[in-house]
Design an enzyme around this catalytic site. Structure first.
Site, PDB file in Angstrom:
ATOM      1  N   LYS A  85      16.968  38.239 134.788  1.00 57.35           N
ATOM      2  CA  LYS A  85      17.389  37.975 133.418  1.00 57.35           C
ATOM      3  C   LYS A  85      16.287  38.188 132.384  1.00 57.35           C
ATOM      4  O   LYS A  85      16.570  38.469 131.210  1.00 57.35           O
ATOM      5  CB  LYS A  85      17.927  36.554 133.302  1.00 57.35           C
ATOM      6  CG  LYS A  85      19.262  36.311 133.994  1.00 57.35           C
ATOM      7  CD  LYS A  85      20.408  36.918 133.208  1.00 57.35           C
ATOM      8  CE  LYS A  85      21.755  36.458 133.746  1.00 57.35           C
ATOM      9  NZ  LYS A  85      22.883  36.958 132.930  1.00 57.35           N
TER      10      LYS A  85
ATOM     11  N   SER B  72      19.210  39.118 142.995  1.00 60.30           N
ATOM     12  CA  SER B  72      19.115  38.940 141.555  1.00 60.30           C
ATOM     13  C   SER B  72      18.251  37.763 141.097  1.00 60.30           C
ATOM     14  O   SER B  72      17.737  37.777 139.982  1.00 60.30           O
ATOM     15  CB  SER B  72      20.517  38.801 140.952  1.00 60.30           C
ATOM     16  OG  SER B  72      21.241  37.780 141.616  1.00 60.30           O
TER      17      SER B  72
END
Length: 308
Positions: free
Chosen positions: A51, A300
C-alpha cells in the site's frame, strides 16, 4: 484509465520511499503446484504492505496541489501507508478504520502519526466518513484503490516482477482493487503474453460476481479472515481494467487461506497476512489450471495480529 507511462512515472516519484522487494522461490510450493513457484515479497515492504506505493504516489500529488491534511478509509494497511507518508511530508492525517480493525494495525497507524476514527465494518461505511472529515477540515481524501495515482503506484510491482524474473509466465494477485488493476496495466501493456490470475475469498466475491454479471455488483457484509480484501464492490475505475485485461479469477475458501498462511510461515519462514495467502492457497489447491510454468504469487502484506 491509466497507461503504463503513468506507472513508469509513479516509479520515479516513489523510488526514494519504497523498497524494491525481493522475489522468493519455494521448492515445496513448486512440487505441490507442479509449477516453478516464486513469491513477490511485498510483506517485506515499508509499512508491511504494498500500500505504501500507491499512497506515496497519491499523497505526494496531493501535497503538490497544496494539501495540508489528508484522510483515508482503511482496514489497516492503506491507513498505515497514508499515515506514514503524510508524516514524512509533514502533514497530519486521520484514518477511518472499521470498528473491528485489528489492534496491531490500529497501533501501527498511531505509531506512524495518524489519528484514528472508527466507523462501521465495511468500506461502504468507512469511505463516506473519511470524505466527510476531509471536507470538514479542508483536506484531501486519499482513496484506497479507485484512483489513477493509487493504481499507478501499485502497478510498480508489475514492473519489478518483469525485471526480476524475465521468463515469468503467470502472475497471481489478490483482488482488492488498485493492486490488481495497476499490475494488469504494467504487465499487459509491457509484456501482454504474461497471464494474470486474480484470487478472491469465496465469502468476499464481489469482483467474481461483477465479472459474471458484466457490471459492478455489490455484496453484503463479509467476515472473511482476509480483512484486506473485504471490499463491498469493485471500483468504478478499477473494474474496466479487470474486464479488459484479467485472464482468470479463482476463489479460495477460508480454510484454504488458513492452511496457506501456515504453510508460508512453517515452510518458507515468512509471516504473511491472510490477504496475501489467497494467492498461495490458489496454487496449493491447483486452482490456477496450469503446470510447468514460472509463476509469481504476490504476497501483498505481512501485518498480522499475533494474538489473533
Amino acid at each position: 484509465m491509466i497507461i503504463v507511462h503513468d506507472v513508469l512515472q509513479a516509479r520515479e516519484i516513489i523510488k526514494e520511499v519504497v523498497h524494491e522487494t525481493p522475489i522468493l522461490h519455494s521448492s515445496q510450493l513448486s512440487t505441490i503446484s507442479e509449477n516453478q513457484m516464486y513469491c513477490k515479497a511485498e510483506h517485506l515492504q515499508k509499512t508491511g504492505s504494498f500500500k505504501i506505493r500507491g499512497a506515496t504516489n497519491k499523497v505526494k500529488q496531493a501535497v503538490r496541489e497544496g494539501a495540508t491534511y489528508v484522510t483515508a478509509a482503511s482496514s489497516g494497511n492503506h491507513g498505515q501507508a497514508v499515515a506514514y507518508i503524510a508524516k514524512q511530508l509533514g502533514i497530519p492525517s486521520t484514518i477511518v478504520v472499521p470498528v473491528d480493525a485489528k489492534e496491531s494495525k490500529v497501533n501501527a497507524i498511531k505509531a506512524y502519526g495518524g489519528s484514528i476514527e472508527k466507523c462501521g465494518t465495511t468500506s461502504a461505511e468507512r469511505l463516506p466518513k473519511a470524505k466527510e472529515l476531509a471536507v470538514q477540515h479542508n483536506g484531501t481524501f486519499i482513496p484506497p484503490y479507485d484512483d489513477p495515482f493509487i493504481m499507478a503506484g501499485q502497478g510498480t510491482i508489475g514492473l519489478e516482477i518483469l525485471e526480476q524474473l524475465e521468463d515469468v509466465d503467470v502472475v497471481v494477485v489478490p483482488i482488492g482493487g488498485g493492486l490488481l488493476s495497476g499490475i494488469l496495466v504494467a504487465i499487459k501493456q509491457t509484456k501482454p503474453k504474461v497471464k494474470i490470475i486474480g484470487v478472491e475469498p469465496e465469502t468476499a466475491n464481489d469482483t467474481y460476481l461483477s465479472l459474471q454479471n458484466k457490471k459492478i455488483t455489490s455484496i453484503t457484509r463479509t467476515s472473511t479472515i482476509a480483512d484486506g480484501l473485504r471490499t463491498s464492490q469493485p471500483g468504478d475505475m478499477t473494474f474496466p481494467i479487470l474486464q479488459q485485461y484479467l485472464d482468470d479469477l479463482v476463489l479460495v475458501s477460508e480454510e484454504e487461506i488458513k492452511v496457506a498462511q501456515n504453510f508460508v510461515l512453517e515452510r518458507m519462514k515468512q509471516l504473511i497476512e491472510p490477504s496475501s495467502a489467497v494467492t498461495v492457497a490458489a496454487a496449493m489447491n491447483k486452482k490456477l489450471g496450469i503446470t510447468g510454468k514460472n509463476v509469481v504469487c504476490v504476497l501483498s502484506g505481512g501485518n498480522v495480529d499475533i494474538q489473533v
